[in-house]
Design an enzyme around this catalytic site. Structure first.
Site, PDB file in Angstrom:
ATOM      1  N   ASP A 283       1.304   2.319  -4.483  1.00  0.00           N
ATOM      2  CA  ASP A 283       1.467   2.891  -5.820  1.00  0.00           C
ATOM      3  C   ASP A 283       0.082   3.243  -6.334  1.00  0.00           C
ATOM      4  OD1 ASP A 283       2.281   3.626  -8.311  1.00  0.00           O
ATOM      5  OD2 ASP A 283       2.880   1.628  -8.978  1.00  0.00           O
TER       6      ASP A 283
ATOM      7  N   THR B 168      -3.123   6.083  -7.638  1.00  0.00           N
ATOM      8  CA  THR B 168      -3.425   7.270  -8.414  1.00  0.00           C
ATOM      9  C   THR B 168      -3.482   8.461  -7.459  1.00  0.00           C
ATOM     10  OG1 THR B 168      -5.782   6.838  -8.159  1.00  0.00           O
ATOM     11  CG2 THR B 168      -4.718   5.941 -10.121  1.00  0.00           C
TER      12      THR B 168
END
Length: 290
Positions: free
Chosen positions: A158, A160
């Site tokens: 998960d 950026t």
């Protein structure tokens, strides 16, 4: 950036997304990134890091449900799960809904983001940090994946977008580390952007997956926060059958899991792998380059 009553996101060249701001709830420059939380009448609480939208309370359930329940229910016997990133802990909340998961390890580089999320996002991560199955490791995900001797059935990245500190989580070296620590037949799921606006991100990830895993693919979800149409979620495993689980098997596993969802259903799970042609073309381009 903020001009007082608005926050503007300029992640994509030639496109600007602007949020009205009812109130700035929190703002800080951490060791690793610029963080701001503000309220918006449509999306609720909006978290931005380095000027890029990360999560909103209005639709976080779509992203978090599809990132977690798809790999776990496709696998069918996941006991040990690793999350790399995911500092808001919304993904951890969804993973821990599976009573069959014995251990969830979350590796987050910035401990202040987790502390912040405990305070401000309790509406979707309540109880996560107190669950005895949950282990938080404050560390660099690259370093952890290269050095750990632990093994996981499902790994969820998960991250950026592939800019700045997050870029290394899209590298081939990182994916090779993940392949090493997966149990036989385990699965990797990644955040892979919005293909209409970030096609190359998906192509590159599929190319790298294809050099390492027997099955490299993607599935999609419609998430209003992430402007530009479908969001692609990368998929990699040495067991091609996991991606092709029939709906009846998924229904049986979902009933046994015994929790409710707002977006995920077994039918949506199966359909998510049926890609629109322009996204399938990007996946096939990545495979061809491997």
């Amino acid at each position: 950036m903020s001009d007082g009553l608005h926050f503007n996101e300029t992640l994509y060249p030639g496109v600007q997304v602007s949020y009205t701001c009812d109130e700035i709830l929190y703002q800080e420059k951490t060791e690793h990134q610029d963080l701001v939380l503000f309220s918006n009448p449509v999306f609720g609480k909006v978290l931005m890091l380095d000027g890029v939208t990360q999560v909103t309370t209005a639709d976080e359930f779509i992203y978090h449900e599809m990132m977690s329940h798809v790999p776990i229910l496709a696998h069918g016997a996941a006991r040990n799960v690793l999350i790399v990133g995911g500092g808001d802990c919304g993904l951890a909340e969804e993973v821990l809904k599976h009573a069959s998961v014995d251990k969830l390890v979350q590796v987050e580089i910035d401990g202040s983001v987790v502390d912040f999320s405990r305070e401000h996002f309790g509406d979707f991560n309540q109880g996560v940090l107190d669950d005895p199955r949950f282990e938080l490791v404050i560390a660099d995900g690259i370093k952890f994946s290269a050095e750990t001797e632990r093994r996981f059935d499902v790994v969820i990245v998960d991250s950026t977008d592939p800019h700045g500190p997050g870029a290394v989580l899209f590298s081939e070296a990182f994916y090779r580390n993940i392949h090493r620590l997966l149990t036989p037949g385990g699965v990797l799921v990644t955040q892979n952007g919005v293909p209409f606006l970030q096609k190359q991100e998906l192509v590159t990830s599929i190319e790298r997956f294809s050099r390492i895993f027997k099955d490299a693919a993607a599935y999609v979800a419609a998430i209003p926060t992430y402007f530009g149409g479908h969001m692609a979620l990368g998929w990699a495993s040495d067991n091609p059958d996991l991606r092709r689980q029939v709906v009846s098997v998924l229904e049986e596993r979902f009933r046994a899991a015994d929790f409710t969802t707002q977006y995920y259903t077994p039918d949506v799970h199966a359909a998510a792998f049926a890609l629109p042609r322009f996204i399938l073309d990007a996946v096939e381009e990545g495979r061809a380059k491997a």
